[in-house]
Design a protein around this motif. Structure first.
Motif, PDB file in Angstrom:
ATOM      1  N   LEU A   1      41.419  59.124  27.685  1.00  0.00           N
ATOM      2  CA  LEU A   1      41.399  60.074  28.907  1.00  0.00           C
ATOM      3  C   LEU A   1      42.098  61.329  28.678  1.00  0.00           C
ATOM      4  CD1 LEU A   1      42.374  57.667  31.669  1.00  0.00           C
ATOM      5  CD2 LEU A   1      40.267  58.358  31.279  1.00  0.00           C
ATOM      6  N   GLY A   2      43.050  61.469  27.769  1.00  0.00           N
ATOM      7  CA  GLY A   2      43.560  62.614  27.347  1.00  0.00           C
ATOM      8  C   GLY A   2      42.429  63.437  26.403  1.00  0.00           C
ATOM      9  N   PHE A   3      41.806  62.708  25.600  1.00  0.00           N
ATOM     10  CA  PHE A   3      40.681  63.333  24.940  1.00  0.00           C
ATOM     11  C   PHE A   3      39.587  63.767  25.597  1.00  0.00           C
ATOM     12  CE2 PHE A   3      36.515  61.963  23.920  1.00  0.00           C
ATOM     13  CZ  PHE A   3      36.060  62.851  22.716  1.00  0.00           C
ATOM     14  N   LEU A   4      39.247  63.028  26.603  1.00  0.00           N
ATOM     15  CA  LEU A   4      38.003  63.583  27.440  1.00  0.00           C
ATOM     16  C   LEU A   4      38.226  64.896  28.074  1.00  0.00           C
ATOM     17  CD1 LEU A   4      36.845  60.520  29.296  1.00  0.00           C
ATOM     18  CD2 LEU A   4      35.843  61.414  27.519  1.00  0.00           C
ATOM     19  N   VAL A   5      39.691  65.126  28.483  1.00  0.00           N
ATOM     20  CA  VAL A   5      40.067  66.341  29.173  1.00  0.00           C
ATOM     21  C   VAL A   5      40.045  67.503  28.335  1.00  0.00           C
ATOM     22  CG1 VAL A   5      41.994  67.612  30.217  1.00  0.00           C
ATOM     23  CG2 VAL A   5      41.138  65.128  30.982  1.00  0.00           C
ATOM     24  N   VAL A   6      40.780  67.295  27.066  1.00  0.00           N
ATOM     25  CA  VAL A   6      40.892  68.369  26.199  1.00  0.00           C
ATOM     26  C   VAL A   6      39.722  68.758  25.314  1.00  0.00           C
ATOM     27  CG1 VAL A   6      42.235  68.611  23.946  1.00  0.00           C
ATOM     28  CG2 VAL A   6      43.401  67.761  25.875  1.00  0.00           C
ATOM     29  N   PHE A   7      38.732  67.679  25.120  1.00  0.00           N
ATOM     30  CA  PHE A   7      37.695  68.093  24.287  1.00  0.00           C
ATOM     31  C   PHE A   7      36.428  68.745  25.208  1.00  0.00           C
ATOM     32  CE2 PHE A   7      33.352  66.948  22.489  1.00  0.00           C
ATOM     33  CZ  PHE A   7      33.831  67.442  21.208  1.00  0.00           C
ATOM     34  N   VAL A   8      36.587  68.300  26.359  1.00  0.00           N
ATOM     35  CA  VAL A   8      35.745  69.207  27.454  1.00  0.00           C
ATOM     36  C   VAL A   8      36.055  70.636  27.489  1.00  0.00           C
ATOM     37  CG1 VAL A   8      35.040  69.603  29.857  1.00  0.00           C
ATOM     38  CG2 VAL A   8      34.782  67.241  28.967  1.00  0.00           C
ATOM     39  N   CYS A   9      37.329  71.123  27.502  1.00  0.00           N
ATOM     40  CA  CYS A   9      37.967  72.286  27.229  1.00  0.00           C
ATOM     41  C   CYS A   9      37.620  73.089  26.046  1.00  0.00           C
ATOM     42  CB  CYS A   9      39.390  72.455  27.593  1.00  0.00           C
ATOM     43  SG  CYS A   9      40.053  71.959  29.211  1.00  0.00           S
ATOM     44  N   GLY A  10      37.975  72.314  24.993  1.00  0.00           N
ATOM     45  CA  GLY A  10      37.449  72.786  23.659  1.00  0.00           C
ATOM     46  C   GLY A  10      35.845  73.091  23.701  1.00  0.00           C
ATOM     47  N   GLY A  11      35.191  72.120  24.087  1.00  0.00           N
ATOM     48  CA  GLY A  11      33.510  72.536  24.297  1.00  0.00           C
ATOM     49  C   GLY A  11      32.944  73.582  25.083  1.00  0.00           C
ATOM     50  N   LEU A  12      33.717  73.738  25.941  1.00  0.00           N
ATOM     51  CA  LEU A  12      33.607  74.999  26.807  1.00  0.00           C
ATOM     52  C   LEU A  12      33.875  76.333  26.275  1.00  0.00           C
ATOM     53  CD1 LEU A  12      34.729  73.863  30.349  1.00  0.00           C
ATOM     54  CD2 LEU A  12      32.298  74.030  29.479  1.00  0.00           C
ATOM     55  N   THR A  13      35.156  76.439  25.464  1.00  0.00           N
ATOM     56  CA  THR A  13      35.398  77.705  24.612  1.00  0.00           C
ATOM     57  C   THR A  13      34.335  77.697  23.325  1.00  0.00           C
ATOM     58  OG1 THR A  13      37.073  76.375  23.596  1.00  0.00           O
ATOM     59  CG2 THR A  13      37.733  77.795  25.601  1.00  0.00           C
ATOM     60  N   GLY A  14      33.819  76.496  22.873  1.00  0.00           N
ATOM     61  CA  GLY A  14      33.027  76.578  21.920  1.00  0.00           C
ATOM     62  C   GLY A  14      31.681  77.356  22.160  1.00  0.00           C
ATOM     63  N   VAL A  15      31.276  76.913  23.450  1.00  0.00           N
ATOM     64  CA  VAL A  15      29.940  77.795  24.184  1.00  0.00           C
ATOM     65  C   VAL A  15      30.305  79.064  24.255  1.00  0.00           C
ATOM     66  CG1 VAL A  15      28.313  77.885  25.810  1.00  0.00           C
ATOM     67  CG2 VAL A  15      29.107  75.619  25.101  1.00  0.00           C
ATOM     68  N   MET A  16      31.372  79.438  24.392  1.00  0.00           N
ATOM     69  CA  MET A  16      31.877  80.907  24.660  1.00  0.00           C
ATOM     70  C   MET A  16      31.666  81.714  23.459  1.00  0.00           C
ATOM     71  SD  MET A  16      34.890  80.368  27.278  1.00  0.00           S
ATOM     72  CE  MET A  16      35.436  81.962  27.149  1.00  0.00           C
ATOM     73  N   LEU A  17      32.289  81.005  22.253  1.00  0.00           N
ATOM     74  CA  LEU A  17      32.231  81.621  20.833  1.00  0.00           C
ATOM     75  C   LEU A  17      30.927  81.750  20.486  1.00  0.00           C
ATOM     76  CD1 LEU A  17      35.753  80.334  19.606  1.00  0.00           C
ATOM     77  CD2 LEU A  17      35.270  82.624  20.211  1.00  0.00           C
ATOM     78  N   ALA A  18      29.967  80.728  20.927  1.00  0.00           N
ATOM     79  CA  ALA A  18      28.532  80.818  20.272  1.00  0.00           C
ATOM     80  C   ALA A  18      28.092  82.020  20.910  1.00  0.00           C
ATOM     81  CB  ALA A  18      27.818  79.464  20.636  1.00  0.00           C
ATOM     82  N   LEU A  19      28.338  82.753  21.751  1.00  0.00           N
ATOM     83  CA  LEU A  19      27.834  83.848  22.367  1.00  0.00           C
ATOM     84  C   LEU A  19      28.243  85.108  21.645  1.00  0.00           C
ATOM     85  CD1 LEU A  19      27.861  83.405  26.130  1.00  0.00           C
ATOM     86  CD2 LEU A  19      25.982  83.058  24.727  1.00  0.00           C
ATOM     87  N   VAL A  20      27.384  85.861  20.919  1.00  0.00           N
ATOM     88  CA  VAL A  20      27.435  86.783  19.928  1.00  0.00           C
ATOM     89  C   VAL A  20      28.467  88.133  20.493  1.00  0.00           C
ATOM     90  CG1 VAL A  20      26.819  88.553  18.451  1.00  0.00           C
ATOM     91  CG2 VAL A  20      25.546  86.504  18.489  1.00  0.00           C
TER      92      VAL A  20
END
Length: 834
Positions: free
Chosen positions: A361-380
């Motif tokens: 459950l900790g993974f699900l919370v933390v990884f979703v946050c990391g994925g959202l910031t990853g999408v942000m960094l994918a924007l040039v």
């Protein structure tokens, strides 16, 4: 399935005698996957705590402005070694350890396809890690970041051996990763239990199959980059020197061709653990299993098209920015498929909130946050603002710690009863989880804000008044809370291993096959190899383990005079042959020490010692290979009622054949990376191509090409002659192949070197010299293959049915001739030179 099975106790005793491993210091010769896997896991966790201690030093330094806790030089070594240890000495080896320990059990096998190769990989990993830690203790650790960007890492800007320690130490460690990848792929494809179809494999095995394939393709670009950067530092070959025809961005391309797939190499096994544990705790099959498997394969391919998103700020063309930005967001789709499958499985089940489930459950919370910031960094545009700030550091840790460490710690607790036969302390484990979870989010969530305020990464001190003081102090306090949590976790694991309550068999009521055996397991895993009824074998047949222990599966009737496991068809899983497995051996340790001697000679600049160490390693590998095989055609083995199978020495799917094939996949990735480097420099590097150079003509190169073709043709003829029982024709053809191989080894350099530009003057000459060395090394090794096959035939190890050595020699020469022809064209066709 129940004919004349021996009594379980008698069968167990007989197998214990055959699979026994020596005690005491002689256990260093052990090659059994149970021992090797545990060694990988334990060593990786030790390196993790070393890397964690370095992280605490970093946060202590950054807690306040103008801190004098660490000086700049020491801080550079500390943060470089922290990243290096966590990426190369902890994450990848922990993956290897879990795979080596679990896969044979999950697949219903008794061991891996190459037990000695696994042991060799472990010793390479341990010795390479000790080189890096020894350099840190001596104050000579690398200090250029775990990515070692050029030109800051060249001999001018980084004198001394610090960068050499990274380049040679990491290359030594990566031998372990490539060896593990080959072993994992061949084991999964050819050593499954009877009836385990490819589509019914455990999901963890699917994740590891894709991961191992990515390792074979992803690691060679970094190995190439490390070798040519070391050549630039040690010999002055200017691969990355713009003033002499090189380009420093070539290093970034080669590094991130490895570095971004590396993120998914780390994430996918962790996701495999999630896909294994969630169905267990929900007590229902994984929702959308086929979609999850398809998404895993898709991620494996897409991940190799994302490397440039780490280079958005280096000045690449806008069209490339658009493509790699879109690809970076595209990879979120297969990730989302898996995420929704996990949530749906929990939704449709009745999850039990045990300690491993807390980590998930900790993974699900933390990884979703990391994925959202990853999408942000994918924007040039956003990437340009946040690049090289603490925002990227926070994102990296949310993805890697949340996406890797949390699931793997869930796996540690989940399989702890399997490893030790004992249970952990639930209250202490819960305290450890909550301290880590709260401390982690306090540390790295606040770091996003620090990055948005403009604080750059890799900086050890900062002035007051920039708004960074308070968030840095909060982050540092959170890191110490997290450190306390990891300390409690260590206490829990150590104490429970010796004093924990005895665990019942299959305490989680799991469906996978590793729980169908006593815990801790015997060295042979299964007294007999059971037929697998489907994707959830223990839910379909709960008594499967008892029946296998009673000898009601296959190989229970085999004579227990050697270690054996079943080989199977890659698709259907039906048994096709019996694999003979090696006993404990000192050769893996000795070979790793010899290879380590080569790297130490290069690191200490004692170049004269490297060739003797390499020859010693070659002699040990010769002895290693020589110990395999038979001098007589073996009889078929009675593996069960009405079923007789040949041993692997006389079948087309022998482990040795598959192993070389997948090794050549990694070799091919190295070769393609070399061609990429040549083409990249020819396209963008200044001063490329150099003024015209005159080679020595076509006569000698064509003679070298003819020798390549002759050696390849002779190997093909030798294999055909052997198949029709013509021993004399086979030996003559092998002798011709050996002579042709030696001729090619001599002719290739003499046809190019006389007119080639100096590799110290221009990157063009350096690239040609390295390519030539690659070709000559392969022809020389081809001569060794031919000599080995000739010697084996002379001593009776070859026959019309026993032809593994011939097949491997022919396969090597097919590859060598093809790559040699490409390199000769690259060196002599006008389009590749001026």
């Amino acid at each position: 399935m129940t004919q004349r099975s021996p009594r379980p106790v008698a069968l167990h005793r007989r197998l214990q005698q055959v699979w026994h491993n020596p005690p005491g210091w002689r256990s260093l010769s052990a090659v059994n996957h149970n021992i090797v896997g545990r060694r990988f896991i334990a060593t990786a966790l030790l390196f993790f705590f070393v890397g964690g201690l370095l992280a605490m030093l970093i946060r202590a330094q950054l807690a306040t402005s103008q801190s004098a806790f660490l000086d700049d030089a020491l801080y550079a070594q500390v943060f470089t070694m922290h990243g290096t240890i966590m990426m190369f000495l902890f994450a990848i080896p922990l993956i290897e350890g879990f795979a080596i320990y679990l896969l044979p059990k999950m697949l219903g096998a008794r061991d891996l396809a190459y037990p000695r190769l696994g042991a060799f990989g472990y010793w390479c990993y341990l010795l390479g890690g000790l080189i890096l830690l020894g350099a840190l203790a001596a104050g000579l650790a690398p200090d250029g970041g775990w990515f070692l960007y050029t030109p800051l890492s060249n001999a001018t800007h980084t004198p001394g051996v610090n960068a050499d320690v990274w380049l040679l130490g990491i290359t030594f460690v990566e031998i372990s990763a490539v060896a593990a990848a080959v072993e994992i792929i061949v084991t999964i494809l050819t050593m499954r239990a009877p009836g385990m179809r490819l589509v019914d494999m455990p999901v963890f095995a699917w994740y590891m199959l894709v991961t191992a394939g990515m390792m074979l393709v992803g690691f060679p670009p970094l190995i190439l980059g490390s070798l040519i950067l070391e050549l630039e530092r040690a010999a002055g070959w200017p691969f990355f020197d713009a003033a002499r025809g090189g380009d420093p961005l070539l290093w970034q391309h080669l590094f991130w061709l490895f570095g971004h797939p590396e993120v998914y190499i780390i994430f996918l096994p962790a996701a495999g653990i999630v896909s294994t544990l969630i169905p267990t705790f929900a007590q229902r099959p994984l929702v959308g299993r086929s979609w999850v498997l398809a998404s895993v394969v898709a991620m494996g391919f897409i991940s190799f098209g994302l490397w440039v998103h780490h280079m958005f700020t280096v000045g690449i063309p806008h069209l490339a920015l658009v493509f790699f930005s879109a690809a970076s967001m595209l990879v979120a789709i297969p990730t989302a498929v898996q995420m929704f499958a996990w949530i749906a499985t929990l939704w449709h089940g009745r999850p039990k909130l045990a300690l491993p489930m807390l980590w998930l459950l900790g993974f699900l919370v933390v990884f979703v946050c990391g994925g959202l910031t990853g999408v942000m960094l994918a924007l040039v545009p956003f990437n340009w603002q946040a690049h090289d700030t603490h925002f990227v550091v926070a994102h990296l840790h949310y993805v890697l710690v949340g996406g890797f460490l949390f699931p793997f710690l869930a796996g540690v607790y989940y399989w702890f009863p399997h490893l030790f036969g004992r249970q952990t302390l639930p209250r202490l484990g819960s305290w450890a989880f909550w301290l880590v979870f709260v401390g982690f989010n306090t540390t790295f969530f606040v770091m996003h804000l620090t990055g948005l305020l403009g604080m750059p990464r890799r900086v050890g001190s900062y002035v007051a008044g920039l708004g960074w003081d308070l968030p840095n102090l909060v982050s540092s306090l959170g890191s110490f809370v997290m450190g306390i949590g990891f300390f409690l976790l260590l206490i829990d694991l150590v104490v429970s291993a010796y004093l924990g309550r005895i665990a019942p068999q299959n305490p989680w009521r799991a469906s996978t096959l590793e729980w169908a055996m006593p815990t801790p397991p015997t060295f042979y895993n299964f007294a007999s190899q059971p037929r697998i009824p489907g994707a959830e074998p223990l839910w379909t047949e709960p008594d499967l383990g008892a029946r296998a222990a009673a000898g009601e599966g296959l190989l229970a009737e085999a004579q227990a005079d050697e270690q054996r496991s079943l080989g199977s068809d890659p698709v259907s899983g039906e048994p096709t042959h019996v694999v003979r497995l090696p006993r404990p051996s000192w050769l893996p340790l000795a070979a790793a020490l010899a290879v380590g001697g080569v790297f130490m000679a290069l690191l200490t600049k004692n170049y004269g010692l490297a060739p003797p160490a390499a020859l010693l390693a070659l002699a040990l590998f010769w002895c290693w290979a020589w110990s395999i095989g038979l001098r007589q055609d073996p009889a078929a083995v009675d593996v069960g009622p009405g079923l007789q199978l040949p041993v692997h020495d006389v079948v087309d799917r022998a482990p040795g054949r598959a192993g070389l094939l997948w090794t050549l996949v990694a070799n091919g990735s190295f070769f393609v990376s070399l061609l990429f480097g040549h083409a990249y420099l020819a396209t963008v590097a200044p001063g490329w191509p150099p003024p015209r150079w005159l080679h020595a003509g076509w006569t000698t190169p064509l003679a070298g090409a003819a020798a390549l073709a002759l050696a390849c043709g002779a190997m093909h003829y030798a294999e055909r002659a052997n198949a029709r029982g013509d021993a004399r024709g086979r030996q003559l053809a092998l002798l011709a192949a050996l002579i042709a191989a030696l001729s090619a080894t001599l002719l290739l350099p003499t046809g190019v070197l006389p007119g080639m530009p100096s590799p110290r003057e221009h990157a063009y000459g350096a690239m040609l010299a390295f390519s030539l060395a690659y070709a000559v090394l392969h022809t020389a090794l081809g001569a060794v293959f031919a000599a080995y096959a000739l010697a084996r035939g002379q001593t009776g190890y070859l026959s019309a049915r026993r032809s593994v050595e011939l097949h491997n020699a022919r396969l090597w020469w097919d590859y060598t001739a093809a790559t040699g022809a490409v390199l000769l064209l690259a060196m002599h066709v006008p389009g590749w030179r001026h």
